[in-house]
Design a protein around this motif. Structure first.
Motif, PDB file in Angstrom:
ATOM      1  N   TYR A 286      52.399 -97.835 -12.806  1.00  0.00           N
ATOM      2  CA  TYR A 286      51.922 -98.526 -13.932  1.00  0.00           C
ATOM      3  C   TYR A 286      53.174 -99.621 -13.928  1.00  0.00           C
ATOM      4  O   TYR A 286      54.471 -99.502 -14.018  1.00  0.00           O
ATOM      5  CB  TYR A 286      52.007 -98.033 -15.383  1.00  0.00           C
ATOM      6  CG  TYR A 286      51.937 -98.612 -16.459  1.00  0.00           C
ATOM      7  CD1 TYR A 286      50.852 -99.574 -16.772  1.00  0.00           C
ATOM      8  CD2 TYR A 286      52.802 -98.761 -17.373  1.00  0.00           C
ATOM      9  CE1 TYR A 286      51.006-100.613 -17.819  1.00  0.00           C
ATOM     10  CE2 TYR A 286      53.000 -99.390 -18.599  1.00  0.00           C
ATOM     11  CZ  TYR A 286      51.978-100.118 -18.799  1.00  0.00           C
ATOM     12  OH  TYR A 286      52.012-100.978 -20.006  1.00  0.00           O
ATOM     13  N   GLY A 287      52.658-100.710 -14.264  1.00  0.00           N
ATOM     14  CA  GLY A 287      53.885-102.191 -14.522  1.00  0.00           C
ATOM     15  C   GLY A 287      54.389-102.469 -13.193  1.00  0.00           C
ATOM     16  O   GLY A 287      55.237-103.279 -13.275  1.00  0.00           O
ATOM     17  N   GLY A 288      54.037-101.942 -12.040  1.00  0.00           N
ATOM     18  CA  GLY A 288      54.852-102.523 -11.066  1.00  0.00           C
ATOM     19  C   GLY A 288      53.889-102.739  -9.569  1.00  0.00           C
ATOM     20  O   GLY A 288      52.596-102.803  -9.702  1.00  0.00           O
ATOM     21  N   ASN A 289      54.393-103.089  -8.618  1.00  0.00           N
ATOM     22  CA  ASN A 289      53.543-103.767  -7.589  1.00  0.00           C
ATOM     23  C   ASN A 289      53.181-102.410  -6.659  1.00  0.00           C
ATOM     24  O   ASN A 289      53.899-101.179  -6.811  1.00  0.00           O
ATOM     25  CB  ASN A 289      54.021-104.665  -6.561  1.00  0.00           C
ATOM     26  CG  ASN A 289      55.643-104.328  -6.047  1.00  0.00           C
ATOM     27  OD1 ASN A 289      55.896-103.254  -6.051  1.00  0.00           O
ATOM     28  ND2 ASN A 289      56.273-105.310  -5.799  1.00  0.00           N
ATOM     29  N   GLY A 290      52.219-102.402  -5.720  1.00  0.00           N
ATOM     30  CA  GLY A 290      51.901-101.168  -4.942  1.00  0.00           C
ATOM     31  C   GLY A 290      50.509-101.380  -4.425  1.00  0.00           C
ATOM     32  O   GLY A 290      50.135-102.143  -4.406  1.00  0.00           O
ATOM     33  N   ARG A 291      50.180-100.373  -3.373  1.00  0.00           N
ATOM     34  CA  ARG A 291      48.896-100.416  -2.708  1.00  0.00           C
ATOM     35  C   ARG A 291      48.209 -99.262  -2.796  1.00  0.00           C
ATOM     36  O   ARG A 291      49.067 -98.204  -2.951  1.00  0.00           O
ATOM     37  CB  ARG A 291      49.083-101.072  -1.293  1.00  0.00           C
ATOM     38  CG  ARG A 291      50.093 -99.937  -0.409  1.00  0.00           C
ATOM     39  CD  ARG A 291      49.847-100.395   0.983  1.00  0.00           C
ATOM     40  NE  ARG A 291      50.425-101.809   1.268  1.00  0.00           N
ATOM     41  CZ  ARG A 291      51.648-102.082   1.264  1.00  0.00           C
ATOM     42  NH1 ARG A 291      52.593-101.272   1.228  1.00  0.00           N
ATOM     43  NH2 ARG A 291      52.103-103.129   1.579  1.00  0.00           N
ATOM     44  N   MET A 292      46.988 -99.195  -2.882  1.00  0.00           N
ATOM     45  CA  MET A 292      46.096 -98.078  -2.501  1.00  0.00           C
ATOM     46  C   MET A 292      45.020 -98.154  -1.816  1.00  0.00           C
ATOM     47  O   MET A 292      44.668 -99.436  -1.426  1.00  0.00           O
ATOM     48  CB  MET A 292      45.365 -97.607  -4.048  1.00  0.00           C
ATOM     49  CG  MET A 292      46.246 -97.103  -5.312  1.00  0.00           C
ATOM     50  SD  MET A 292      45.202 -96.636  -6.466  1.00  0.00           S
ATOM     51  CE  MET A 292      46.566 -96.457  -7.923  1.00  0.00           C
ATOM     52  N   THR A 293      44.666 -97.181  -1.116  1.00  0.00           N
ATOM     53  CA  THR A 293      43.695 -97.382  -0.105  1.00  0.00           C
ATOM     54  C   THR A 293      42.388 -96.561  -0.504  1.00  0.00           C
ATOM     55  O   THR A 293      42.605 -95.245  -0.840  1.00  0.00           O
ATOM     56  CB  THR A 293      44.192 -96.652   1.337  1.00  0.00           C
ATOM     57  OG1 THR A 293      45.242 -97.620   1.722  1.00  0.00           O
ATOM     58  CG2 THR A 293      43.154 -96.938   2.209  1.00  0.00           C
TER      59      THR A 293
END
Length: 388
Positions: free
Chosen positions: A14-21
């Motif tokens: 929450y509130g940050g960047n990132g990735r999901m597959t």
């Protein structure tokens, strides 16, 4: 269920960047993906690209090659009938077939893995992921609304009401002294509706079928289904206990919302998200009629009420979170987070659900207040004047 590919890891907070597959497993998953992906996000998946090669002799050869592309999304299109999702954007990673910055359209399909990267994962996006990955929230409710000569067979899913079949059969009027033509047409109509139910209702999933009509049309249909010796109707006969007969004003699709708001039906559907949303909207209309200083709609009014921690129940349509204006989206995300923060209830309506369509007519956001705020009525007048 939208299945996350756990082997790839989940790197988003929450509130940050990132990735999901993810791996979409059924049609409704693509609807969740449509609400999850926004312009500016980065998506990577397998795709086909037409590549033209030129030989040393100058001849050209075109072929479609399979490759992995990463695009920054600029445009998203979703076809609810075809259950297809297309993402158009520019390629942002080196690829032997596609130049950097070249446009490409990714077609997201069932059982095809894709990776989504966001610069900012807000609460709405993370809740959408949690909701989509919950295997216990699959659709188990069907509704068949009908009147003489018209019927709709629908699946009432968590996020949408899907029309699986629309049946129209001309029904001649009853004539004095003879009803033969009318009765024959009604039998054809009942047979067609019965066939549509057999074709579109999977009783390994569906746990309740609402059968609704004005008058006794529903009763006559049920009588026909149970008394016929047609072997293809056996699944309906074996699952007769799942049918709930109720009243509806017509056989049009909007009658689904009507029957879901019936308190007698709601008690039998307490676990369905659709019934909860319809009830919330019904409570709003009742409050608007009886105590209008505690029921408001429109962003300015709802935000002003939230600043005083006055909202008891907030209703928002998911289309507001698909805004290409990041500031606009964040405004509604903040409103939802604020209301939850001081203990209010939030319902996010699907714009593909009949209740969501109705909320959309009220600007897409509405609220029931804990106490009267008549001063918001003046704010509503000022907003109308500004818009003029």
């Amino acid at each position: 269920m939208l299945g996350p590919d756990l082997s790839s890891g989940i790197n988003a907070e929450y509130g940050g960047n990132g990735r999901m597959t993810f791996i979409p497993e059924e049609g409704e998953d693509l609807w969740h993906v449509y609400n999850l992906i926004a312009a500016g996000d980065v998506v990577r998946c397998t795709t086909l690209r037409k590549v033209v090669t030129e030989s040393s002799t100058g001849s050209t050869n075109a072929q479609r090659v399979k490759t992995n592309l990463t695009v920054r999304v600029e445009n998203i299109s979703y076809d609810v009938e075809a259950m297809s999702l297309a993402l158009k954007g520019r390629n942002i990673e080196e690829n032997q077939y596609v130049k950097m910055g070249a446009y490409h359209t990714l077609d997201l399909e069932l059982n095809r893995k894709f990776t989504l990267k966001k610069d900012y994962w807000d609460a709405i996006a993370l809740e959408r992921v949690e909701e989509a990955c919950d295997s216990g929230k699959t659709a188990d409710l069907a509704a068949v609304v009908l009147q003489e000569g018209l019927a709709h067979v629908c699946l009432v899913r968590q996020s949408m009401t899907i029309t699986k079949a629309k049946i129209e059969v001309p029904i001649p009027r009853k004539r004095r002294g003879s009803c033969t033509n009318h009765d024959k047409a009604m039998l054809r109509f009942f047979e067609t509706v019965g066939n549509a139910m057999v074709r579109h209702l999977d009783f390994s999933i569906v746990k309740c079928v609402l059968l609704a009509s004005p008058g006794f049309v529903k009763d006559k249909l049920m009588e026909y289904v149970l008394s016929t010796e047609r072997s293809e109707f056996k699944p309906l006969q074996e699952n007769k206990s799942l049918f709930v007969l109720c009243h509806a004003s017509s056989g049009h699709k909007h009658a689904v919302s009507e029957i879901l708001s019936d308190p007698n039906i709601t008690t039998r559907l307490t676990d369905t998200k659709a019934a909860g949303e319809v009830k919330a909207l019904g409570d709003f209309y009742t409050m608007l009629k009886n105590e209008p200083a505690r029921a408001f709609y429109g962003p300015a009014q709802c935000i002003a009420a939230s600043e005083q921690e006055a909202i008891d129940t907030l209703m928002v349509t998911d289309s507001l979170f698909r805004s290409t204006d990041l500031a606009e989206r964040k405004k509604y995300v903040q409103l939802v987070e604020d209301v939850k923060g001081y203990g209010g209830t939030v319902h996010i309506f699907s714009s593909l659900h009949v209740s969501g369509e109705k909320l959309g007519l009220l600007s897409g956001v509405a609220a029931l207040l804990r106490f009267p705020m008549p001063e918001l009525e003046d704010l509503a007048v000022d907003s109308d004047s500004d818009s003029d």
